[in-house]
Design a protein around this motif. Structure first.
Motif, PDB file in Angstrom:
ATOM      1  N   ASP A   9       4.284  23.421  34.343  1.00  0.00           N
ATOM      2  CA  ASP A   9       2.949  23.182  33.895  1.00  0.00           C
ATOM      3  C   ASP A   9       2.180  22.013  35.183  1.00  0.00           C
ATOM      4  OD1 ASP A   9       2.731  24.709  31.437  1.00  0.00           O
ATOM      5  OD2 ASP A   9       4.013  22.992  30.767  1.00  0.00           O
ATOM      6  N   ASN A  89      -0.462  18.185  28.194  1.00  0.00           N
ATOM      7  CA  ASN A  89       0.563  19.123  27.711  1.00  0.00           C
ATOM      8  C   ASN A  89       1.126  18.760  26.103  1.00  0.00           C
ATOM      9  OD1 ASN A  89       0.615  21.496  29.563  1.00  0.00           O
ATOM     10  ND2 ASN A  89       1.403  19.748  30.958  1.00  0.00           N
ATOM     11  N   GLU A  90       0.373  17.588  25.675  1.00  0.00           N
ATOM     12  CA  GLU A  90       1.111  17.196  24.261  1.00  0.00           C
ATOM     13  C   GLU A  90       0.629  18.164  23.257  1.00  0.00           C
ATOM     14  OE1 GLU A  90       0.574  12.922  21.911  1.00  0.00           O
ATOM     15  OE2 GLU A  90      -1.036  13.534  23.314  1.00  0.00           O
ATOM     16  N   THR A  91      -0.306  18.725  23.308  1.00  0.00           N
ATOM     17  CA  THR A  91      -0.539  19.852  22.042  1.00  0.00           C
ATOM     18  C   THR A  91      -0.238  21.145  22.507  1.00  0.00           C
ATOM     19  OG1 THR A  91      -2.757  19.976  23.058  1.00  0.00           O
ATOM     20  CG2 THR A  91      -2.343  18.243  21.232  1.00  0.00           C
ATOM     21  N   LYS A  92       0.419  21.470  23.789  1.00  0.00           N
ATOM     22  CA  LYS A  92       0.690  22.794  24.293  1.00  0.00           C
ATOM     23  C   LYS A  92       1.655  23.318  23.240  1.00  0.00           C
ATOM     24  CE  LYS A  92       2.840  25.331  27.877  1.00  0.00           C
ATOM     25  NZ  LYS A  92       3.244  25.307  29.232  1.00  0.00           N
ATOM     26  N   ASP A  93       1.272  24.606  22.921  1.00  0.00           N
ATOM     27  CA  ASP A  93       2.206  25.378  22.048  1.00  0.00           C
ATOM     28  C   ASP A  93       2.579  26.821  22.595  1.00  0.00           C
ATOM     29  OD1 ASP A  93       3.509  26.352  19.714  1.00  0.00           O
ATOM     30  OD2 ASP A  93       1.574  27.036  18.747  1.00  0.00           O
ATOM     31  N   GLU A  94       3.526  27.013  23.157  1.00  0.00           N
ATOM     32  CA  GLU A  94       4.157  28.157  23.795  1.00  0.00           C
ATOM     33  C   GLU A  94       5.112  28.762  23.386  1.00  0.00           C
ATOM     34  OE1 GLU A  94       5.843  29.174  28.128  1.00  0.00           O
ATOM     35  OE2 GLU A  94       4.089  28.047  28.306  1.00  0.00           O
TER      36      GLU A  94
END
Length: 106
Positions: A9, A89-94
């Motif tokens: 990222d 990227n704290e709320t990144k949902d991959e």
């Protein structure tokens, strides 16, 4: 080191980082083989070509130009930049593909 192509990222490097596919000694030996072999003073030409390779290719600015890293940061900026990258990227949902194989027990 990771890179954008491998799914990172955020990729940062210090100004002193060496970013290259292979080390300067090995690369210069291959790229400048003819020049080194035909020189009168092979060791001096080899050392000169290694320094040239390091100056031109083995630095983070070249990697930055090609998009392999996002930024070149100073060492004293590291903590703040890592914090910013993690916060971004704290709320990144991959969703990643399911692993085909796990780690086998001993």
């Amino acid at each position: 080191m990771c890179c954008k192509e491998l799914g990172a990222d955020a990729v940062m490097a210090w100004p002193t980082a060496r970013v290259a596919v292979m080390g300067a000694e090995g690369a210069a030996k291959i790229i400048f083989k003819h020049e080194i072999e035909t020189a009168d003073n092979k060791a001096a030409v080899r050392d000169e070509k290694i320094a040239e390779y390091r100056r031109i290719f083995e630095n983070p600015y070249r990697a930055l130009e090609h998009g392999h890293i996002d930024s070149v940061i100073l060492p004293e900026e590291t903590r703040a930049m890592v914090y910013q990258a993690l916060a971004a990227n704290e709320t990144k949902d991959e969703q990643r593909p399911v692993r085909k194989h796990g780690v086998m027990p001993n």
